[in-house]
Design a protein around this motif. Structure first.
Motif, short mmCIF file in Angstrom:
data_model
loop_
_atom_site.label_atom_id
_atom_site.label_comp_id
_atom_site.label_asym_id
_atom_site.label_seq_id
_atom_site.Cartn_x
_atom_site.Cartn_y
_atom_site.Cartn_z
N LYS A 197 0.81 -1.21 0.00
CA LYS A 197 0.00 0.00 0.00
C LYS A 197 0.85 1.28 0.00
CE LYS A 197 -4.08 1.84 2.45
NZ LYS A 197 -3.67 3.15 2.98
N GLU A 198 1.86 1.32 0.88
CA GLU A 198 2.67 2.53 0.98
C GLU A 198 3.45 2.81 -0.30
OE1 GLU A 198 2.65 0.05 3.13
OE2 GLU A 198 1.55 0.96 4.80
N VAL A 199 3.99 1.76 -0.89
CA VAL A 199 4.75 1.92 -2.14
C VAL A 199 3.81 2.38 -3.26
CG1 VAL A 199 6.17 0.74 -3.87
CG2 VAL A 199 6.42 0.17 -1.44
N TYR A 200 2.62 1.75 -3.32
CA TYR A 200 1.63 2.14 -4.32
C TYR A 200 1.25 3.61 -4.17
CZ TYR A 200 -2.98 2.75 -6.40
OH TYR A 200 -4.05 3.24 -7.12
N GLU A 201 1.01 4.05 -2.94
CA GLU A 201 0.56 5.42 -2.71
C GLU A 201 1.66 6.44 -3.05
OE1 GLU A 201 -0.80 5.41 1.30
OE2 GLU A 201 -2.73 4.45 0.81
N GLU A 202 2.89 6.09 -2.76
CA GLU A 202 4.01 6.99 -3.10
C GLU A 202 4.09 7.20 -4.61
OE1 GLU A 202 8.87 7.40 -2.49
OE2 GLU A 202 7.79 5.66 -1.71
N HIS A 203 3.98 6.10 -5.35
CA HIS A 203 3.97 6.22 -6.81
C HIS A 203 2.76 6.99 -7.29
CE1 HIS A 203 3.92 5.15 -11.07
NE2 HIS A 203 2.68 4.75 -10.88
N SER A 204 1.61 6.72 -6.69
CA SER A 204 0.37 7.34 -7.14
C SER A 204 0.39 8.85 -6.96
CB SER A 204 -0.82 6.73 -6.40
OG SER A 204 -2.03 7.19 -6.95
N ARG A 205 1.01 9.32 -5.89
CA ARG A 205 1.10 10.77 -5.68
C ARG A 205 1.86 11.44 -6.82
NH1 ARG A 205 1.31 9.23 -0.12
NH2 ARG A 205 3.58 8.90 -0.20
N GLU A 206 2.94 10.83 -7.27
CA GLU A 206 3.70 11.39 -8.38
C GLU A 206 2.92 11.30 -9.69
OE1 GLU A 206 6.55 13.06 -8.13
OE2 GLU A 206 6.19 12.81 -5.97
N TYR A 207 2.24 10.18 -9.86
CA TYR A 207 1.43 9.98 -11.06
C TYR A 207 0.31 11.03 -11.14
CZ TYR A 207 -2.80 8.02 -13.22
OH TYR A 207 -3.98 7.86 -13.91
#
Length: 474
Positions: free
Chosen positions: A371-381
């Motif tokens: 979840k944390e890795v996904y959210e970090e990427h999603s913020r940049e996306y």
């Protein structure tokens, strides 16, 4: 050529048979009304009662809806005896709007309709709404005599031809899907038909629609417009269109709906239908879906296949969005009430998880995922996505970004230990915390190409409601 002529002749005969009234098929009644209010109050007022041009296309063996879907439900009861004759769950645009910030400041009015088979005697039409305990309670009722003098019984001629895209049998035994076009000029009619065929063909390549394709009829219809495309106010584009479909609903640039319910129903009534998907003749990514009302998709976008299926999932089966990192217009609530949607949960009691029959023994609840890795990427996306829209960059650049995002998700989840496992994965229903989805990936979560097991079952249950005799249901 002879085979082609025979094929279309057969389609014409099936179409004619499915819409020809006879003594055993009731007429279709439509009640148009106005739904008004704001975030805290709502009111209803009747507008008109009509007898539509075509007979009732629904399944006579399943008049009562037992799916427990929707924010609202319509019930038709015999006025004298109180016997329940017909019911269906649905949701509304008003219901979505009432959760926006604007609804705290102003009152608005929305057109709505309910349709049902014509009864022999006067009835009470009840509109129900879920209360704080998720139970349906009566919000409004009105007594209607469908034989009264003020009931509209004659309509004009159809504004466009109805195209039989897929005909599997009589309407009362099938799900009837009507694909409407908006923003297609007279010169675009061949394009509309091709779009309708292409996207409906894709729908039946996706499970569980693939396995149940013979349970569907698909019709298509488009009233020509003067200009190609529909309005997109955020970019200063305004077009007149037959259905009034537009982008920027509730201030969300990708949200596409029509609020002109009368125009929608007055056109749709010339084809057999229970469900409607509107194709807008635009390339810009966008769509929308309201359970029991209609769904929309931008037919010219690179992601049209995904949009068509994802939004139809909302409209057809009442599936919730499982994503939570994209901006939406709705205001979040601290109250984590158990959602009525079949594919999201507040998980207040893991032992009573609504899809517990699909969870294998030993699966942790909540279920771990990156979840944390996904959210970090999603913020940049999301930053990149917002920048592209703000700069009004070519749609091809947005499409490229979407492809990169999906590739990242697929690679990330492929390494996760619970990939393809049914559990309860936190992050769903537009919220990062407090709501859970059944699997890590699903068409309702990202732009992947398949429904999770829970969504598939939820779709199949609605197909059964419209096609399966009551005596066969256990």
């Amino acid at each position: 050529m002879k085979a082609v002529i025979l094929f279309f002749s057969a389609l014409h005969l099936l179409f004619t048979a499915s819409i020809t009234a006879n003594a055993g098929v009731p007429a279709t009644v439509r009640v148009d009304y106005v739904h008004t209010g704001n975030a805290s109050i709502e009111n209803y007022a009747i507008e008109r009662v009509l007898i539509e041009p075509l007979p009732w296309a629904g399944n006579p063996a399943r008049p009562i809806d037992d799916s427990n879907r929707g924010v609202n439900k319509v019930e038709i009861a015999d006025l004298k005896t109180g016997e329940l004759l017909y019911s269906r769950g649905f949701s509304t645009i008003f219901g979505e709007w009432s959760s926006t910030e604007e609804a705290n400041k102003v009152q608005r009015a929305f057109q709505e309709s309910v349709r049902f088979p014509k009864p022999e005697k006067p009835v009470r039409v009840r509109i129900l709404k879920r209360d704080e305990k998720n139970n349906f309670v009566v919000a409004w009722s009105i007594d209607i005599d469908t034989d009264a003098q003020d009931v509209i019984r004659r309509q004009g001629t159809a504004p466009a031809k109805v195209i039989p895209v897929r005909v599997s049998g009589p309407s009362e035994q099938k799900v009837d899907l009507l694909i409407l076009g908006d923003g297609y000029t007279a010169a675009d009619m061949t394009k509309f038909e091709n779009d309708a065929r292409k996207l409906s063909d894709h729908l039946f390549q996706v499970s569980p629609f693939r396995e149940r394709a013979k349970d569907f009829n698909v019709w298509a219809m488009a009233v020509p417009t003067q200009e190609s495309g529909v309005s997109r106010p955020s970019t200063g584009v305004y077009h007149s269109s037959s259905l009034g479909t537009r982008y920027d609903i509730f201030g969300s640039e990708r949200y596409v709906l029509t609020t002109d319910n009368r125009a929608l129903r007055d056109i749709a009534q010339y084809a057999p239908y229970e469900f409607i998907e509107i194709l807008v003749n635009n390339d810009t990514y966008g769509g929308g879906g309201i359970f029991g009302q209609f769904s929309t998709a931008a037919a010219g976008n690179d992601w049209a296949n995904y949009l068509f299926v994802h939004e139809f999932g909302h409209h057809f089966a009442g599936l919730a969005d499982e994503y939570y990192t994209s901006p939406v217009a709705y205001q979040s609530s601290a109250n984590r009430q158990e959602p009525w949607e079949p594919n999201v949960t507040a998980l207040s009691d893991p032992a009573q998880l609504k899809w517990k029959n699909k969870v294998k023994a030993g699966t942790p609840l909540p279920s771990p995922w990156p979840k944390e890795v996904y959210e970090e990427h999603s913020r940049e996306y999301q930053k990149k996505r917002s920048a592209l829209r703000a700069a009004n960059r070519p749609e091809s650049e947005m499409s490229t970004l979407f492809k990169e995002d999906l590739r990242y998700n697929n690679a990330l989840f492929s390494k996760a230990p619970h990939q393809h496992v049914v559990g309860a994965f936190e992050g769903a229903n537009y919220e990062a915390k407090g709501y859970y989805r059944p699997e890590m990936q699903c068409i309702m979560f990202d732009r992947s190409d398949s429904f999770c097991h829970v969504c598939s079952d939820a779709i199949s249950a609605i197909i059964d409601l419209y096609t399966t005799p009551a005596k066969a249901m256990k």
